[in-house]
Design a protein around this motif. Structure first.
Motif, PDB file in Angstrom:
ATOM      1  N   SER A 100       1.508  -0.401   2.952  1.00 36.55           N
ATOM      2  CA  SER A 100       0.107  -0.427   3.351  1.00 36.55           C
ATOM      3  C   SER A 100      -0.767  -0.743   2.144  1.00 36.55           C
ATOM      4  O   SER A 100      -0.321  -0.714   0.996  1.00 36.55           O
ATOM      5  N   SER A 101      -2.059  -1.025   2.392  1.00 32.55           N
ATOM      6  CA  SER A 101      -2.950  -1.421   1.307  1.00 32.55           C
ATOM      7  C   SER A 101      -3.113  -0.325   0.260  1.00 32.55           C
ATOM      8  O   SER A 101      -3.341  -0.615  -0.923  1.00 32.55           O
ATOM      9  N   SER A 102      -2.984   0.928   0.661  1.00 34.23           N
ATOM     10  CA  SER A 102      -3.138   2.021  -0.297  1.00 34.23           C
ATOM     11  C   SER A 102      -2.030   2.023  -1.342  1.00 34.23           C
ATOM     12  O   SER A 102      -2.178   2.640  -2.402  1.00 34.23           O
ATOM     13  N   MET A 103      -0.914   1.331  -1.078  1.00 33.96           N
ATOM     14  CA  MET A 103       0.170   1.241  -2.059  1.00 33.96           C
ATOM     15  C   MET A 103      -0.213   0.369  -3.253  1.00 33.96           C
ATOM     16  O   MET A 103       0.520   0.284  -4.228  1.00 33.96           O
ATOM     17  N   LEU A 104      -1.391  -0.273  -3.179  1.00 32.85           N
ATOM     18  CA  LEU A 104      -1.888  -1.045  -4.312  1.00 32.85           C
ATOM     19  C   LEU A 104      -2.746  -0.187  -5.244  1.00 32.85           C
ATOM     20  O   LEU A 104      -3.283  -0.691  -6.233  1.00 32.85           O
ATOM     21  N   ALA A 105      -2.891   1.098  -4.928  1.00 30.90           N
ATOM     22  CA  ALA A 105      -3.665   2.007  -5.777  1.00 30.90           C
ATOM     23  C   ALA A 105      -3.079   2.031  -7.182  1.00 30.90           C
ATOM     24  O   ALA A 105      -1.871   1.893  -7.375  1.00 30.90           O
ATOM     25  N   ARG A 106      -3.942   2.243  -8.166  1.00 33.76           N
ATOM     26  CA  ARG A 106      -3.545   2.078  -9.557  1.00 33.76           C
ATOM     27  C   ARG A 106      -3.366   3.398 -10.305  1.00 33.76           C
ATOM     28  O   ARG A 106      -3.474   3.432 -11.535  1.00 33.76           O
ATOM     29  N   ASP A 107      -3.079   4.473  -9.569  1.00 24.95           N
ATOM     30  CA  ASP A 107      -2.786   5.723 -10.269  1.00 24.95           C
ATOM     31  C   ASP A 107      -1.388   5.686 -10.888  1.00 24.95           C
ATOM     32  O   ASP A 107      -1.084   6.436 -11.812  1.00 24.95           O
ATOM     33  N   PRO A 128      26.797   1.079  -6.958  1.00 22.53           N
ATOM     34  CA  PRO A 128      27.623  -0.109  -6.732  1.00 22.53           C
ATOM     35  C   PRO A 128      28.617   0.046  -5.589  1.00 22.53           C
ATOM     36  O   PRO A 128      29.096  -0.951  -5.051  1.00 22.53           O
ATOM     37  N   ASN A 129      28.938   1.277  -5.212  1.00 22.00           N
ATOM     38  CA  ASN A 129      29.969   1.491  -4.199  1.00 22.00           C
ATOM     39  C   ASN A 129      29.416   1.805  -2.813  1.00 22.00           C
ATOM     40  O   ASN A 129      30.169   2.118  -1.903  1.00 22.00           O
ATOM     41  N   ASP A 130      28.093   1.738  -2.662  1.00 22.11           N
ATOM     42  CA  ASP A 130      27.475   2.080  -1.381  1.00 22.11           C
ATOM     43  C   ASP A 130      26.825   0.859  -0.734  1.00 22.11           C
ATOM     44  O   ASP A 130      26.506  -0.123  -1.410  1.00 22.11           O
ATOM     45  N   ARG A 131      26.607   0.965   0.572  1.00 24.92           N
ATOM     46  CA  ARG A 131      25.855  -0.072   1.283  1.00 24.92           C
ATOM     47  C   ARG A 131      24.396   0.370   1.376  1.00 24.92           C
ATOM     48  O   ARG A 131      24.114   1.540   1.657  1.00 24.92           O
ATOM     49  N   ILE A 132      23.483  -0.568   1.155  1.00 27.59           N
ATOM     50  CA  ILE A 132      22.055  -0.241   1.140  1.00 27.59           C
ATOM     51  C   ILE A 132      21.294  -1.249   1.984  1.00 27.59           C
ATOM     52  O   ILE A 132      21.595  -2.448   1.974  1.00 27.59           O
ATOM     53  N   GLY A 133      20.299  -0.754   2.712  1.00 28.49           N
ATOM     54  CA  GLY A 133      19.411  -1.605   3.493  1.00 28.49           C
ATOM     55  C   GLY A 133      17.966  -1.263   3.195  1.00 28.49           C
ATOM     56  O   GLY A 133      17.661  -0.206   2.634  1.00 28.49           O
ATOM     57  N   LEU A 134      17.054  -2.155   3.581  1.00 22.99           N
ATOM     58  CA  LEU A 134      15.627  -1.955   3.319  1.00 22.99           C
ATOM     59  C   LEU A 134      14.828  -2.081   4.614  1.00 22.99           C
ATOM     60  O   LEU A 134      15.060  -2.979   5.419  1.00 22.99           O
ATOM     61  N   VAL A 135      13.895  -1.163   4.784  1.00 26.78           N
ATOM     62  CA  VAL A 135      12.930  -1.214   5.888  1.00 26.78           C
ATOM     63  C   VAL A 135      11.534  -1.160   5.291  1.00 26.78           C
ATOM     64  O   VAL A 135      11.247  -0.314   4.425  1.00 26.78           O
ATOM     65  N   ALA A 136      10.663  -2.060   5.708  1.00 27.15           N
ATOM     66  CA  ALA A 136       9.272  -2.058   5.269  1.00 27.15           C
ATOM     67  C   ALA A 136       8.393  -1.660   6.441  1.00 27.15           C
ATOM     68  O   ALA A 136       8.643  -2.060   7.584  1.00 27.15           O
ATOM     69  N   TYR A 137       7.383  -0.848   6.156  1.00 26.58           N
ATOM     70  CA  TYR A 137       6.478  -0.458   7.240  1.00 26.58           C
ATOM     71  C   TYR A 137       5.055  -0.286   6.702  1.00 26.58           C
ATOM     72  O   TYR A 137       4.829   0.041   5.538  1.00 26.58           O
ATOM     73  N   ASP A 168      -2.083  -3.677   8.489  1.00 25.37           N
ATOM     74  CA  ASP A 168      -2.321  -2.505   7.661  1.00 25.37           C
ATOM     75  C   ASP A 168      -2.298  -1.220   8.490  1.00 25.37           C
ATOM     76  O   ASP A 168      -2.569  -1.222   9.702  1.00 25.37           O
ATOM     77  N   GLY A 169      -1.973  -0.145   7.810  1.00 26.04           N
ATOM     78  CA  GLY A 169      -1.861   1.163   8.451  1.00 26.04           C
ATOM     79  C   GLY A 169      -0.667   1.891   7.871  1.00 26.04           C
ATOM     80  O   GLY A 169       0.034   1.371   6.986  1.00 26.04           O
ATOM     81  N   THR A 170      -0.414   3.106   8.385  1.00 26.60           N
ATOM     82  CA  THR A 170       0.729   3.877   7.902  1.00 26.60           C
ATOM     83  C   THR A 170       1.458   4.475   9.102  1.00 26.60           C
ATOM     84  O   THR A 170       1.106   5.551   9.596  1.00 26.60           O
ATOM     85  N   ALA A 171       2.474   3.768   9.578  1.00 31.47           N
ATOM     86  CA  ALA A 171       3.244   4.207  10.745  1.00 31.47           C
ATOM     87  C   ALA A 171       4.539   4.861  10.259  1.00 31.47           C
ATOM     88  O   ALA A 171       5.612   4.247  10.262  1.00 31.47           O
ATOM     89  N   ILE A 172       4.429   6.113   9.830  1.00 34.23           N
ATOM     90  CA  ILE A 172       5.596   6.822   9.292  1.00 34.23           C
ATOM     91  C   ILE A 172       6.685   6.946  10.350  1.00 34.23           C
ATOM     92  O   ILE A 172       7.877   6.744  10.071  1.00 34.23           O
ATOM     93  N   ASP A 198       2.489   7.001   0.927  1.00 33.69           N
ATOM     94  CA  ASP A 198       1.398   7.542   0.112  1.00 33.69           C
ATOM     95  C   ASP A 198       0.221   7.980   0.976  1.00 33.69           C
ATOM     96  O   ASP A 198      -0.899   8.140   0.487  1.00 33.69           O
ATOM     97  N   GLY A 199       0.475   8.161   2.279  1.00 31.46           N
ATOM     98  CA  GLY A 199      -0.636   8.509   3.164  1.00 31.46           C
ATOM     99  C   GLY A 199      -0.237   9.434   4.296  1.00 31.46           C
ATOM    100  O   GLY A 199       0.719  10.208   4.192  1.00 31.46           O
ATOM    101  N   VAL A 200      -0.983   9.305   5.397  1.00 33.19           N
ATOM    102  CA  VAL A 200      -0.733  10.106   6.596  1.00 33.19           C
ATOM    103  C   VAL A 200      -0.405   9.161   7.745  1.00 33.19           C
ATOM    104  O   VAL A 200      -0.773   7.982   7.734  1.00 33.19           O
ATOM    105  N   ASN A 201       0.298   9.666   8.729  1.00 36.00           N
ATOM    106  CA  ASN A 201       0.675   8.840   9.878  1.00 36.00           C
ATOM    107  C   ASN A 201      -0.577   8.521  10.707  1.00 36.00           C
ATOM    108  O   ASN A 201      -1.213   9.418  11.268  1.00 36.00           O
ATOM    109  N   ASN A 202      -0.943   7.242  10.771  1.00 37.44           N
ATOM    110  CA  ASN A 202      -2.160   6.859  11.511  1.00 37.44           C
ATOM    111  C   ASN A 202      -1.961   5.599  12.345  1.00 37.44           C
ATOM    112  O   ASN A 202      -2.947   4.974  12.775  1.00 37.44           O
ATOM    113  N   ALA A 203      -0.718   5.199  12.561  1.00 40.09           N
ATOM    114  CA  ALA A 203      -0.453   3.992  13.341  1.00 40.09           C
ATOM    115  C   ALA A 203       0.928   4.109  13.977  1.00 40.09           C
ATOM    116  O   ALA A 203       1.690   5.035  13.701  1.00 40.09           O
ATOM    117  N   GLY A 204       1.247   3.111  14.827  1.00 41.15           N
ATOM    118  CA  GLY A 204       2.564   3.094  15.458  1.00 41.15           C
ATOM    119  C   GLY A 204       2.596   3.877  16.754  1.00 41.15           C
ATOM    120  O   GLY A 204       1.743   4.721  17.019  1.00 41.15           O
TER     121      GLY A 204
END
Length: 332
Positions: A100-107, A128-137, A168-172, A198-204
């Motif tokens: 979400s846009s708040s992930m661009l915060a500069r703290d 190195p010995n595990d399988r890994i995947g990525l989900v973006a939300y 944009d939003g935060t759909a946890i 970095d936020g609260v659930n407000n979408a999805g």
């Protein structure tokens, strides 16, 4: 000759203590071993003082031969160790990343999203010995890459994650549910989700509690991370005319109660990352908590090196016998 040499029976070197005893015995008995003849004058007898002085050389050769035999009995050998590892229990991991846009915060430096990507990349390299995947939300969620053992694909996908790819939003709840969907068919011994926001659930349209119940049903452990400093942070608050963000100070709001509940329900753990160092420490701790069992096989190859010592002892004894039977024959 002794480089990289080990001895299988080093205790036998105590036998070398016999050598000084043999030398002492030789000194004490030397005169009795030589025949003597008392005469009024030695004039007219031909003597070879030089050869007689070299006679102890025979005893020295015998001592050296004994030392070589003792060294051979100690079994000098070289050892070559090779190892082979086998993963016995692998782990499937999905990293759910808030974009979400708040992930661009500069703290965090340079901002939350880039700081996360740097730390996550290091985490992936350490698995190195595990399988890994990525989900973006954000306001919705999608699978950036399914679980795979090809780390180059995962790392490339991680670097490609950026703000603006989703509404944009935060759909946890959506991010967690998509991660569960990626892992539910997994046959791995252990299944783990690392959910960062970095936020609260407000979408999805899926509630976080519902997604957490699904994780429990499929025996998926969830580690949750709340990202953001305590207090205010320089955060995007509006768009400028040129389409770039205008930044302003805004209160950091993270639903820590929700993240704690998700972690507790699924058997995971909740963390709070307030700066770059803390974020790195959190991923290091998760790396230690989720250990892949690896079986290591060691193969040891020994090469015996006693034969040159036996050969040396034989040469010395043969040399002593030849000298005793030829040059020194008249003195024995």
């Amino acid at each position: 000759m002794l480089e990289n040499i080990e001895f299988a029976n080093p205790g036998l070197f105590w036998l070398l203590l016999l050598l000084p005893l043999a030398i002492l015995w030789y000194i004490l008995t030397r005169k009795s071993q030589v025949a003597s003849l008392k005469i009024s004058s030695a004039k007219g007898f031909r003597t070879s003082n030089f050869l007689s002085k070299l006679k102890p050389l025979l005893f020295v050769l015998r001592l050296l031969a004994l030392a070589a035999v003792i060294s051979a009995l100690a079994r000098p050998q070289t050892k070559e160790v090779s190892t082979r590892t086998k993963t016995t229990k692998g782990i499937d991991i999905v990293m759910a990343i808030d974009v979400s846009s708040s992930m661009l915060a500069r703290d965090l430096k340079p901002n939350r999203l880039d700081a996360l990507k740097d730390v996550a990349e290091d985490f992936i390299r350490k698995r190195p010995n595990d399988r890994i995947g990525l989900v973006a939300y954000a306001g919705e969620s999608y699978t950036k890459t399914p679980i795979t053992s090809d780390k180059s694909i995962v790392l490339a996908a991680l670097r490609d994650i950026d703000y603006g790819q989703l509404e944009d939003g935060t759909a946890i709840g959506m991010g967690l549910a998509t991660s569960v969907n990626r892992l539910k068919e997994s046959k791995a011994i252990s299944k783990v989700i690392i959910l960062l926001t970095d936020g609260v659930n407000n979408a999805g349209f899926i509630e976080p509690q519902t997604a957490a119940d699904l994780a429990v049903e499929y025996d998926i452990k969830t580690y949750t991370i709340g990202l953001g400093t305590n207090g205010n942070a320089l955060t995007p608050i509006a768009y400028k005319r040129d389409g770039t963000f205008q930044f302003g100070m805004r209160q950091v709001e993270i639903d820590e109660g929700l993240l704690q509940d998700i972690a507790d329900l699924t058997g995971g753990k909740y963390f709070r990352a307030t700066d770059n160092d803390k974020l790195e420490e959190i991923y290091d701790e998760i790396n230690k908590l989720e250990k892949t069992e690896i079986e290591e096989f060691k193969y040891t190859k020994y090469e015996e090196k006693f034969r040159p010592w036996v050969f040396l002892a034989g040469i010395l004894l043969l040399l002593e016998w030849i000298l005793r039977a030829t040059i020194f024959k008249s003195f024995i």
